[in-house]
Design an enzyme around this catalytic site. Structure first.
Site, short mmCIF file in Angstrom:
data_model
loop_
_atom_site.label_atom_id
_atom_site.label_comp_id
_atom_site.label_asym_id
_atom_site.label_seq_id
_atom_site.Cartn_x
_atom_site.Cartn_y
_atom_site.Cartn_z
N ASP A 33 -63.57 -100.47 -8.01
CA ASP A 33 -64.06 -100.86 -6.69
C ASP A 33 -63.64 -102.30 -6.44
OD1 ASP A 33 -65.86 -101.34 -4.36
OD2 ASP A 33 -66.79 -99.47 -5.04
N ASN A 100 -51.95 -93.94 -4.34
CA ASN A 100 -51.99 -94.44 -5.72
C ASN A 100 -52.89 -93.57 -6.61
OD1 ASN A 100 -50.20 -96.55 -5.34
ND2 ASN A 100 -51.81 -98.00 -4.72
N TYR A 146 -60.79 -95.02 11.02
CA TYR A 146 -61.42 -94.19 9.98
C TYR A 146 -60.93 -92.74 10.09
CZ TYR A 146 -65.23 -92.31 7.06
OH TYR A 146 -65.98 -91.69 6.08
N HIS A 182 -76.33 -98.03 1.86
CA HIS A 182 -76.38 -99.47 2.11
C HIS A 182 -77.46 -99.80 3.14
CE1 HIS A 182 -75.15 -103.54 2.63
NE2 HIS A 182 -74.16 -103.39 1.77
#
Ligand code: UDP
Length: 318
Positions: A33, A100, A146, A182
């Site tokens: 992260d 990746n 997004y 969150h």
């Protein structure tokens, strides 16, 4: 068989809950992260866990943290205020970053699961949304950073499956909530929970008649793990098909918190989908999966977490 698993976005809401579950099953987890929207506190309890290691790294830059058996690609800003603030980063993590992770899966012959989203359907014209619906997306609106990143990522994942033979999986995640969502990233459940606990007005955008269907995090993680072990490569919806208006959601949160907060109506953000509800027939049939936790029960299970976040506020509900 225990595996060495790579989880990107490990400090996020879903990544950290998934990491806990994988460790609980005996696997070794390498969490990655860059903490752009993730929170190191979500992993703090793993500081002394020998089977967990953390890499503070932006997956848009090539990386290799050694051989792995499975890659869960959970990295991306995911709340509307988060991806509006980090638009270019959101596009890059869906493209270069996801590529990746697919390269790692190809290199080590690992399985790969990509966290996609109901936003692939945009502001849908079909209800409920089936996986075969191609969506109704504004390619240049505020949410496009997004939506299009996630749609591109789905194309990329399918290309690695078709051209490179990677054992890929795509989950389209609908609104999910629970501990570690969150507390201040602007999502409806966290906003309403924090506002209710602080005795502040609940900010309802628009008239509050738009709908969402809310899945409790443990149910979602269970579905993700089942999908990761399946042989399905096309997208699978995971979410709770019980649809609530935002007003009903506000009511449920007032009831669960015991708060006397009032409602305050504010402008509806641009391109805010009016309805969203998953058709989960495919997940039911393919994975034998069904959400177990209904909204009020899930809100009760999340209460302690949000109380701890609202902790030092004035006028906190006991
Ligand atoms: N919403 C709201 N008040 C808030 C935050 C969100 O009424 O304080 C609404 C928002 O306009 C949307 C729904 O709740 O219709 C869900 O918003 P969220 O940001 O949680 O996620 P989305 O499903 O839009 O990605």
């Amino acid at each position: 068989m225990t595996m060495r698993v790579l989880v990107t976005g490990a400090a996020g809401f879903l990544g950290s809950n998934l990491t806990d579950r994988l460790l609980g099953e005996g696997h070794t987890v390498v969490g990655v992260d860059n903490l752009a929207t993730g929170d190191a506190e979500n992993l703090a309890h793993l500081a002394t866990e020998a089977r967990f290691s953390f890499e503070n790294w932006d997956i848009c830059k090539p990386f290799d943290f050694g051989p792995v058996d499975y890659v869960f690609n959970m990295a991306s800003p995911a709340s509307p205020p988060g991806y509006l603030r980090l638009g270019i980063e959101t596009l890059r993590v869906g493209s270069a970053g996801t590529e990746n992770t697919l390269e790692i899966a190809a290199k080590y012959g690992a399985g790969h699961l990509h966290a996609s989203t109901s936003e692939c359907y945009g502001d849908p014209l079909q209800h409920p949304q089936k996986e075969t619906y191609w969506g109704h997306v504004n390619p240049v609106g505020p949410r496009s950073v997004y939506d299009e990143a996630k749609r591109y990522a789905e194309a990329l994942v399918m290309a690695y499956h078709r051209s490179r033979g990677v054992n890929t999986h795509l989950v389209r995640i609908f609104n999910t909530y629970g501990p570690r969502l969150h507390a201040s990233d602007g999502r409806v459940i966290s906003n309403f929970m924090m506002q209710a606990l602080r005795n502040e007005p609940l900010t309802v955008y628009g008239d509050g008649n738009q709908t969402r269907s809310f899945c409790y995090v443990d149910d979602l993680i269970e579905g993700i793990l089942r999908l990761s072990r399946s042989s399905e490569h096309l997208p699978v919806n995971l979410g709770n098909p019980n649809e609530f208006t935002i007003l009903e959601c506000a009511q449920a949160i007032l009831e669960v918190t015991g708060s006397k907060s009032e409602l305050r109506f504010e402008d509806l953000p641009e391109d805010d989908p009016t309805r969203r509800c998953p058709d989960i027939t495919k997940a039911r049939t393919l994975l034998g999966w069904e959400p177990q936790v209904q909204l009020k029960e899930g809100l009760r299970k999340s209460l302690e977490f949000f109380k701890s976040k609202a902790g030092d506020a004035e006028g906190l509900i006991a």
